[in-house]
Design a protein around this motif. Sequence first.
Motif, PDB file in Angstrom:
ATOM      1  N   ALA A  50     -25.780 -23.547  29.083  1.00  0.00           N
ATOM      2  CA  ALA A  50     -25.410 -23.642  27.662  1.00  0.00           C
ATOM      3  C   ALA A  50     -24.215 -24.558  27.431  1.00  0.00           C
ATOM      4  O   ALA A  50     -24.106 -25.189  26.378  1.00  0.00           O
ATOM      5  CB  ALA A  50     -25.115 -22.256  27.109  1.00  0.00           C
ATOM      6  N   THR A  51     -23.296 -24.649  28.396  1.00  0.00           N
ATOM      7  CA  THR A  51     -22.073 -25.427  28.190  1.00  0.00           C
ATOM      8  C   THR A  51     -22.161 -26.867  28.711  1.00  0.00           C
ATOM      9  O   THR A  51     -21.239 -27.647  28.502  1.00  0.00           O
ATOM     10  CB  THR A  51     -20.873 -24.745  28.867  1.00  0.00           C
ATOM     11  N   THR A  52     -23.279 -27.223  29.345  1.00  0.00           N
ATOM     12  CA  THR A  52     -23.407 -28.561  29.927  1.00  0.00           C
ATOM     13  C   THR A  52     -23.206 -29.665  28.888  1.00  0.00           C
ATOM     14  O   THR A  52     -22.569 -30.691  29.166  1.00  0.00           O
ATOM     15  CB  THR A  52     -24.790 -28.735  30.594  1.00  0.00           C
ATOM     16  N   ALA A  53     -23.730 -29.473  27.688  1.00  0.00           N
ATOM     17  CA  ALA A  53     -23.633 -30.499  26.645  1.00  0.00           C
ATOM     18  C   ALA A  53     -22.197 -30.741  26.199  1.00  0.00           C
ATOM     19  O   ALA A  53     -21.920 -31.737  25.518  1.00  0.00           O
ATOM     20  CB  ALA A  53     -24.478 -30.093  25.440  1.00  0.00           C
ATOM     21  N   PHE A  54     -21.280 -29.871  26.569  1.00  0.00           N
ATOM     22  CA  PHE A  54     -19.889 -29.989  26.135  1.00  0.00           C
ATOM     23  C   PHE A  54     -18.975 -30.484  27.261  1.00  0.00           C
ATOM     24  O   PHE A  54     -17.762 -30.510  27.099  1.00  0.00           O
ATOM     25  CB  PHE A  54     -19.382 -28.634  25.629  1.00  0.00           C
TER      26      PHE A  54
END
Length: 518
Positions: A59-63
């Motif tokens: 979930a946090t990869t895009a950030f």
Amino acid sequence: MTETAATAPALPAADSSRASPHADAAVLAGDERAQRQKQIVKALAAVLPAHALLASTTATTAFENDGLTLFRQPPLAVALPETEAQVQAVLKVCSKLDVPVVARGAGTGLSGGATPHGNGVVLSLAKFRRIVGIDAQARTATVQCGVRNVSISQAAAAHGLFYAPDPSSQLACTIGGNIAENAGGVHCLKYGLTLHNVMQVRGYTIDGEPITLGSLALDAPGFDLLPLIVGSEGLLMVIVEATVRLLPRPAEARCLLASFHTVRQAGDAVAAIIAQGIIPAGLEMMDQAMTAAVDDFVQVGYDRRAAAILLCESDGSTDEVDDEIERMTQVLQDNGAYRIVASSSEAQRLQFWKGRKNAFPASGRISPDYICMDSTIPRHRLADMLEAIAAMQERYQLRCSNVFHAGDGNLHPLILFDGSDPDQLLRAQAFGDEILHLSVAMGGTVTGEHGVGLEKLGAMCAQFDADTLAQMHAIKRAFDEPGLLNPGKAVPTLSRCAEAGRMHVTGGALPHPELERF
């Protein structure tokens, strides 16, 4: 532009200082990281709905990065608040638990300013997309921080107004990010940067304390702190709302497209236009490599024979535009322009600018990766810089396309390389560093509108002396004493500069051979 996590280098060694005690802390790993993450997520879950809190790696990869993909770092969690009360609560939780916070807008920044802290939380403000109101009589717009730049002008168009700062990423970038970086755009020469078009900001300190800076009137009581916030790169406060100036849409706008046999002729023409007292609405320059890349991408009909082209725009009343176009045409001819085309319709004017606005994606089509630098130099040194960059291309054996805001000397050299080749990556970074140092040696600065972030920390050591850096850290402490807001960014510590062997350019030997020519 592409980049893979496998080839991206580790984050640079973080700084340490009283103002930023977390910047030199090693990124937690293993069980220690898992326990810290569990503690933070539990505390945030008490103040945020489940859908507004991300913690899994997927979930946090895009950030993990912003537009500068060279730097990647997974955060412990990502908070996506939907109300100001939730923003305030997140900050209070992080302050209490001593957790670094990196505020993030659209993630279009190009200096690594929104790269997460490995032991911290990303505070995404992407859901704050409401235009609070437009006051046509006062010519202002009040908007939440996540409103896209172009959306302000679209909303104001019904009143015959527009918002002047127009960075090339205006379709995606947000007003909060624009304020953090003091963004400009192709029309900043006449209408100013973000700083000159923001009247008031509202937001919160790291402790969750509400703060309003600036005023809706011509002046505000007390110290004028608003200019400190604009361009502060998220180090001082978290902005949730801003009131910006709107301007009447000009009755007419026309653009000249001028071709030159040499970059020196084009650079001299820029200086000559300003010397004549002409302040165009836009004055942009592209070299031959960039012109070819752009024309292949969007087919605007640029002159591919030219060593450099200038886009010179005039706006205002019909009489004003006619007079300014005539005067600029004469200056361009006097300085060697062999071909000048004036837009004859609004469609043609927009076509001219379509190429300039697509310079970055056009570069992404011809190279696996690129680094876009962002230094600023005196206008009369433009030709010197372009000739120096040409020499650097030979030395580093890398291509570099140039497109920039010529009117105010804000350079955007795009260094093309393949990030899967470690040697090319190192050469590209050294190439960019040399451009920054040469800019300082020429009397310029290391950034014009993209910010310092992580990318230019070393170059800041060359530009500013110890006393000036200490003053910057003192301002940081005054707003954020624990040093939790975006630590390790924008302002290097004295220890970092000493360890890297950097020195203020004015005070000693120049660090690169190309600089010795100037």
